[in-house]
Scaffold this motif. Structure first.
Motif, mmCIF file in Angstrom:
data_model
loop_
_atom_site.group_PDB
_atom_site.id
_atom_site.type_symbol
_atom_site.label_atom_id
_atom_site.label_comp_id
_atom_site.label_asym_id
_atom_site.label_seq_id
_atom_site.Cartn_x
_atom_site.Cartn_y
_atom_site.Cartn_z
ATOM 1 N N GLY A 222 1.339 1.880 13.421
ATOM 2 C CA GLY A 222 2.346 0.890 13.062
ATOM 3 C C GLY A 222 2.378 0.636 11.572
ATOM 4 N N LEU A 223 1.191 0.640 10.953
ATOM 5 C CA LEU A 223 1.121 0.475 9.499
ATOM 6 C C LEU A 223 1.807 1.643 8.806
ATOM 7 C CD1 LEU A 223 -0.016 -1.234 7.134
ATOM 8 C CD2 LEU A 223 -2.077 0.196 7.243
ATOM 9 N N LYS A 224 1.587 2.844 9.328
ATOM 10 C CA LYS A 224 2.228 4.020 8.737
ATOM 11 C C LYS A 224 3.740 3.954 8.911
ATOM 12 C CE LYS A 224 1.876 9.045 8.493
ATOM 13 N NZ LYS A 224 1.160 10.255 8.958
ATOM 14 N N PHE A 225 4.199 3.536 10.078
ATOM 15 C CA PHE A 225 5.636 3.388 10.331
ATOM 16 C C PHE A 225 6.257 2.441 9.314
ATOM 17 C CE2 PHE A 225 9.296 1.301 12.181
ATOM 18 C CZ PHE A 225 9.976 2.300 12.858
ATOM 19 N N ALA A 226 5.608 1.293 9.109
ATOM 20 C CA ALA A 226 6.127 0.308 8.166
ATOM 21 C C ALA A 226 6.112 0.845 6.740
ATOM 22 C CB ALA A 226 5.303 -0.973 8.258
ATOM 23 N N TYR A 227 5.026 1.491 6.361
ATOM 24 C CA TYR A 227 4.879 2.028 5.006
ATOM 25 C C TYR A 227 5.960 3.059 4.690
ATOM 26 C CZ TYR A 227 2.940 5.366 1.602
ATOM 27 O OH TYR A 227 2.778 6.248 0.558
ATOM 28 N N GLU A 228 6.249 3.915 5.648
ATOM 29 C CA GLU A 228 7.210 4.992 5.417
ATOM 30 C C GLU A 228 8.657 4.505 5.350
ATOM 31 O OE1 GLU A 228 4.727 8.727 7.396
ATOM 32 O OE2 GLU A 228 6.307 7.716 8.569
ATOM 33 N N ARG A 229 8.909 3.314 5.894
ATOM 34 C CA ARG A 229 10.291 2.837 5.988
ATOM 35 C C ARG A 229 10.555 1.544 5.224
ATOM 36 N NH1 ARG A 229 8.477 5.358 10.303
ATOM 37 N NH2 ARG A 229 9.810 6.821 11.472
ATOM 38 N N SER A 230 9.536 0.906 4.760
ATOM 39 C CA SER A 230 9.704 -0.384 4.092
ATOM 40 C C SER A 230 10.443 -0.249 2.772
ATOM 41 C CB SER A 230 8.331 -1.024 3.836
ATOM 42 O OG SER A 230 8.453 -2.182 3.038
#
Length: 346
Positions: A222-230
């Motif tokens: 989830g952290l990676k998902f947020a990082y890649e799209r934030s």
């Protein structure tokens, strides 16, 4: 040479209740370690245990006698690597307890050489980041008042705690009350990955600098998902405890937020900073609600940082220890005229 070591518990009231997404704090109990050499010179260190990381004042008090036995057995405050290594063999957990001893030893070692701690490390004070001041969760009107007070006091950077259904209203209010301030936000693991991405859009429009730990540490994907799209940079705090955690978050955030009380000591904190740099991350040093007995030591790492969040002692109604004047967010290492960390009992 011989060393004599001891500790005490100190309960400190906060200036006002401090609320984050998962809890409210009205008091901080720190444990103060003292290590004295044959000449009567004393090093001071502080432990600020956090229940979130499995520590309490009771657990720290329970293990400190074993840790201080190591100090007295080695008997040399300059044998920092040896002592910190042996402490970790004796007590693998309880990093705040080990950190208090590490700080006291560093303070003593620098005092014996009559230099500020940052000079013992070969650092220079010419370039240090300003520290942020934290605005805890409260009624929107009270957060407006606290923001205005902080702006009037000259804090250039505000860290705003979020994690509820009023997040946008809170940030809009803070921005209105401090239009020129740099604003960072910290959700303390309260958001979902998709919520993070959605909120990052309007946070960016409001001029927020970055988002700290938006999703639970137990959700690395989830952290990676947020990082890649934030739309904004992401700082990892609860996901990053020691240097060993950094390789796993290197492709999931922009900034590693370290804390002395998480790392377990000043040597480990410097290793974590170096590890973060080697993985291409920026570095922030944060804190718990803690006395200058430990905050003072943290300021000496400032030349190695991109960002600082060292306002823990400023949240106290009264700190039993004097230390660097962080009342305007400036970390005054260049003005340091005390050997060691600069922490002194009032």
């Amino acid at each position: 040479m011989s060393l004599e070591a001891g500790f005490e518990r100190v309960a400190m009231e906060l200036d006002e209740p401090f609320t984050i997404a998962r809890s409210t704090q009205t008091e901080a109990e720190n444990l103060i370690v003292r290590v004295t050499d044959d000449d009567g010179t004393t090093g001071i260190g502080g432990a600020a245990p956090a229940r979130h990381y499995g520590e309490t004042a009771d657990t720290v008090a329970a293990v400190l006698p074993e840790l201080l036995d190591v100090v007295e057995d080695v008997g040399d405050p300059h044998a920092l690597t040896t002592i910190e290594g042996r402490m970790k063999e004796v007590v693998r957990d309880n990093p705040a307890a080990r950190c208090a001893v590490s700080i006291a030893l560093h303070d003593l070692a620098a005092k014996r050489l009559d230099v500020p701690l940052y000079r013992l490390w070969g650092l220079e004070a010419s370039s240090t980041p300003d520290s942020s001041f934290t605005i805890g969760i409260d009624s929107v009107e009270r957060m407006r008042e606290k923001t205005a007070d902080a702006a009037d006091a000259g804090y250039p950077i505000l860290k705003v705690k979020l994690g509820g259904d009023r997040d946008r209203e809170i940030v809009e209010t803070v921005r209105e009350a401090a239009p020129d301030a740099t604003i960072r936000v910290d959700a303390n693991e309260a958001w979902t990955p998709r919520e993070t991405v959605a909120k990052s859009e309007w946070l960016a429009e409001l001029g927020v600098e970055f988002i700290e730990q938006p999703v639970p540490a137990e959700d690395p994907e989830g952290l990676k998902f947020a990082y890649e799209r934030s739309a904004l940079p992401i700082a990892a705090d609860e996901s990053c405890v020691t240097a060993a955690d950094i390789p796993a978050i290197a492709d999931r955030c922009d900034i590693a937020n370290l804390k002395l009380m998480k790392t377990g000591g000043l040597l480990e904190a410097r290793r974590a900073i170096a590890t973060a740099r080697s993985h291409g991350l920026e570095v922030m040093l944060g804190c718990m609600v803690e006395s200058n007995a430990s905050i003072a030591a943290a300021t000496h790492l400032a030349p190695l940082l991109d960002y600082a969040d060292l306002d823990g002692s400023l949240l106290l109604a009264e700190d039993p220890f004097d230390g660097p004047d962080l009342a305007s967010g400036v970390i005054p290492l260049s003005d340091a005229d005390r050997a060691g960390t600069g922490a002194v009992r009032r």
